[in-house]
Structures are given as C-alpha cells and as structure tokens.
Design a protein around this motif. Structure first.
Motif, PDB file in Angstrom:
ATOM      1  N   GLU A  75       0.605  -1.256  -0.044  1.00 62.21           N
ATOM      2  CA  GLU A  75      -0.022  -0.103   0.031  1.00 62.21           C
ATOM      3  C   GLU A  75       0.817   1.204  -0.119  1.00 62.21           C
ATOM      4  OE1 GLU A  75      -2.818  -3.258   1.485  1.00 62.21           O
ATOM      5  OE2 GLU A  75      -0.672  -2.776   1.663  1.00 62.21           O
ATOM      6  N   PHE A  78       1.078   2.007  -3.865  1.00 64.53           N
ATOM      7  CA  PHE A  78      -0.166   2.583  -4.383  1.00 64.53           C
ATOM      8  C   PHE A  78      -0.292   3.938  -3.918  1.00 64.53           C
ATOM      9  CE2 PHE A  78      -1.810  -2.028  -3.230  1.00 64.53           C
ATOM     10  CZ  PHE A  78      -1.076  -2.624  -4.427  1.00 64.53           C
ATOM     11  N   THR A  81       1.640   6.120  -5.975  1.00 62.96           N
ATOM     12  CA  THR A  81       0.872   6.377  -7.306  1.00 62.96           C
ATOM     13  C   THR A  81      -0.262   7.462  -7.345  1.00 62.96           C
ATOM     14  OG1 THR A  81       1.505   4.067  -8.069  1.00 62.96           O
ATOM     15  CG2 THR A  81      -0.376   5.150  -9.041  1.00 62.96           C
ATOM     16  N   ASP A  82      -0.916   7.184  -6.060  1.00 62.21           N
ATOM     17  CA  ASP A  82      -2.150   8.272  -5.958  1.00 62.21           C
ATOM     18  C   ASP A  82      -1.305   9.634  -5.933  1.00 62.21           C
ATOM     19  OD1 ASP A  82      -3.789   6.279  -5.271  1.00 62.21           O
ATOM     20  OD2 ASP A  82      -3.494   6.462  -3.119  1.00 62.21           O
ATOM     21  N   VAL A 107       4.107  -4.439  -7.435  1.00 63.62           N
ATOM     22  CA  VAL A 107       2.837  -3.520  -7.541  1.00 63.62           C
ATOM     23  C   VAL A 107       1.932  -3.415  -8.563  1.00 63.62           C
ATOM     24  CG1 VAL A 107       2.553  -1.039  -7.202  1.00 63.62           C
ATOM     25  CG2 VAL A 107       4.203  -2.170  -5.707  1.00 63.62           C
ATOM     26  N   HIS A 110      -1.034  -5.475  -9.122  1.00 61.51           N
ATOM     27  CA  HIS A 110      -2.176  -5.262  -8.310  1.00 61.51           C
ATOM     28  C   HIS A 110      -2.632  -3.703  -8.540  1.00 61.51           C
ATOM     29  CE1 HIS A 110      -1.534  -8.736  -5.776  1.00 61.51           C
ATOM     30  NE2 HIS A 110      -0.469  -8.529  -5.497  1.00 61.51           N
ATOM     31  N   ASP A 111      -1.767  -2.961  -9.301  1.00 64.09           N
ATOM     32  CA  ASP A 111      -2.224  -1.732  -9.595  1.00 64.09           C
ATOM     33  C   ASP A 111      -2.327  -1.459 -11.034  1.00 64.09           C
ATOM     34  OD1 ASP A 111      -2.768   0.905  -9.665  1.00 64.09           O
ATOM     35  OD2 ASP A 111      -1.339   1.710  -8.274  1.00 64.09           O
ATOM     36  N   ARG A 113      -3.230   1.121 -12.566  1.00 68.07           N
ATOM     37  CA  ARG A 113      -2.753   2.309 -12.984  1.00 68.07           C
ATOM     38  C   ARG A 113      -1.388   2.483 -13.508  1.00 68.07           C
ATOM     39  NH1 ARG A 113      -4.181   5.689  -7.525  1.00 68.07           N
ATOM     40  NH2 ARG A 113      -2.842   3.698  -7.020  1.00 68.07           N
TER      41      ARG A 113
END
Length: 281
Positions: A75, A78, A81-82, A107, A110-111, A113
């Motif tokens: 996380e 993540f 990335t956010d 990562v 699971h992401d 983006r």
C-alpha cells in the motif's frame, strides 16, 4: 531541461522521499532503490531532466517506517501512485532496482494504473526479509511484503549454504540459486504473477551478476509472459553485473558483497538501458 523549472519537495509520512515536479508533466515516475535504502534523488533527477515528474521513494528505514525490508505494505507504493496521479500525471512508470525491482513488479500486478515498469537487476520470485521488522527481529525469516495485512509467499533462505567469493567479497548468487532448488514448492508459490501485469514491462539484467541470477530471473519473466501472450523487452549484456549505471550516475559498489561485472560493462548496459527507457517514456 531548465532545472529551475523543477520543484523539489521533501515528503514525509506514509509517502516519504523526494519529489521532483515538472510543470505540465503528464508522466510520473516512481524511483525505487534496492536494499541500500537510498532515496535515489540522483536517478530521479535524470527523469526530471527529460521533463517528467519523479518521486524518489523512501519505502523503508525512514522515520516511523519499518527499519528493514520486512513485511513492507504494498500500500505504500499504491499511495505513491496516488500522489503522482493527484499531480495530474496520466501516465505512471515504476523504475526499480534489485529489491526495488521486486517491489515494482509486484505493485504492477495489483495496480492497473501503472503503465510501464522498468525492472533493473530483477527477480522473478518473492524473497524473505532483509533486516528486521517493526519488532526489531531479523530471524526467523518473514516475507519482504504484505498486501492488505497478509504476508506474501516467499522463498526461504538456507543458512547452511556454502559461500563463494568474487574479488574477495562474498557472492550471494549461489545462495539464491541453491534456495530455488532446495525450496521448489515454495518458489512456485512465491512466483511474482507477471502474467497478470497489464503494464509495459522492460527488464535490464547483466549476465555476470554476482548478487543474484538476475538474467535468469529476467528470462523466466519473459518466458512466462510470452506464454500468456504478452511481450516483454529485455536489455542485457553478458559482462555486466548487478550494479547497472545509467548515464551520469556514480553509484558506488558495495564493500560488503560482490556485484560482479565491471565499471565499463555496467555503464555500457546502463547507456543501452537509458536509450530504451527514453523510448518508453
């Protein structure tokens, strides 16, 4: 690019590191170093200098962070990335080296983006912790990573392996090769599911890597993705080691373990990789 146009910001909290923000940039790069824990601002600046925003992430060992690479929450990445998406970056690229490459590939599974991953001196499986977790305990061994609070399967280490030496320094390559053979069942469960990565994947590996067999790991990734109908770019050189040096970098060799390769081969592969990275960007 005019460096005066790059805004540098030191980040703390759940997302820690150094952010080099380029105005109007629509591509954001997350830069992950390996087990040194270095915040690789120099490498981030290479990307900022070609007009993208770059975040050199501190993902362990900082204030209020886990001291070692032990059960690191995915996380954290993540959230990185956010941060870049929040800056208006519509294209996200992860560039990771060694354990950072392990993280980047995980990562990306699971992401969705993430648009591209550059994994330098990568592994194809998850390994155990390097150093202690929040409890300060290094052994017994645990996973390097967690997702939603659950540790990911990993290949354990055999403390009874017989070390060999390169240039007077211990080479850990034999340890990783031994463990893959000794723990085949665990290795199957710990395989990074690269077949599920929708992002563009580029791998950079040297055939003389003395830390772990990164070129063999890369070949495994290429094959498994090919079997799944997905293309992967592999940039390699037989004489390069674990330390791949991009143009302008002065990454030092470790004094505690062997890297393999040599300065010229490592830099030559770095130049080839940088040309391919520029094409990818």
């Amino acid at each position: 690019m005019d460096e005066r146009a790059v805004a540098e910001e030191i980040l703390s909290g759940f997302v820690a590191g150094t952010l080099l923000r380029c105005p109007e940039a629509t591509t954001g790069v997350v830069v992950l170093s390996g087990s040194s824990g270095r915040v690789d601002v120099g490498r981030a600046r290479l990307f900022a200098d070609v007009g993208v925003s770059a975040l050199a992430l501190r993902w362990f060992g900082g204030q209020d962070q886990i001291p070692g690479i032990c059960e690191i929450p995915l996380e954290i990445f993540f959230a990185a990335t956010d941060r870049l998406v929040g800056l208006g970056c519509r294209r996200i690229v992860y560039v990771g080296t060694s354990k950072g490459a392990e993280a980047a590939l995980l990562v990306a599974t699971h992401d969705p983006r993430i648009d591209a991953v550059v994994a330098i001196s990568p592994t194809s499986v998850v390994w155990g912790n390097i150093g202690p977790g929040r409890d300060g305990v290094s052994w017994p061994e645990r996973s390097s990573w967690t997702l939603k609070g659950r540790p990911l399967p990993f290949v354990p280490a055999d403390p009874n392996w017989k070390a060999r030496y390169v240039d007077g320094l211990v080479s850990y390559r034999g340890l990783f090769e031994h463990c893959l053979t000794a723990f085949k069942k665990e290795a199957g469960k710990a395989a990074i599911p690269v077949e599920e990565i929708s992002a563009t994947v580029m791998l950079v590996a040297g055939g003389d890597d003395a830390l772990w067999p990164s070129l063999e790991f890369a070949a495994s990734i290429v094959q498994r993705r090919q079997d799944a109908g997905k293309a992967t770019r592999l940039v390699s050189a037989p004489g390069a080691g674990h330390r791949i040096v991009l143009p302008g970098e002065t990454t030092p060799r470790s004094s505690s373990h062997a890297h393999g390769g040599n300065d010229r081969a490592d830099a030559d592969l770095g130049r080839d990789a940088w040309r391919c990275i520029r094409e990818l960007l």
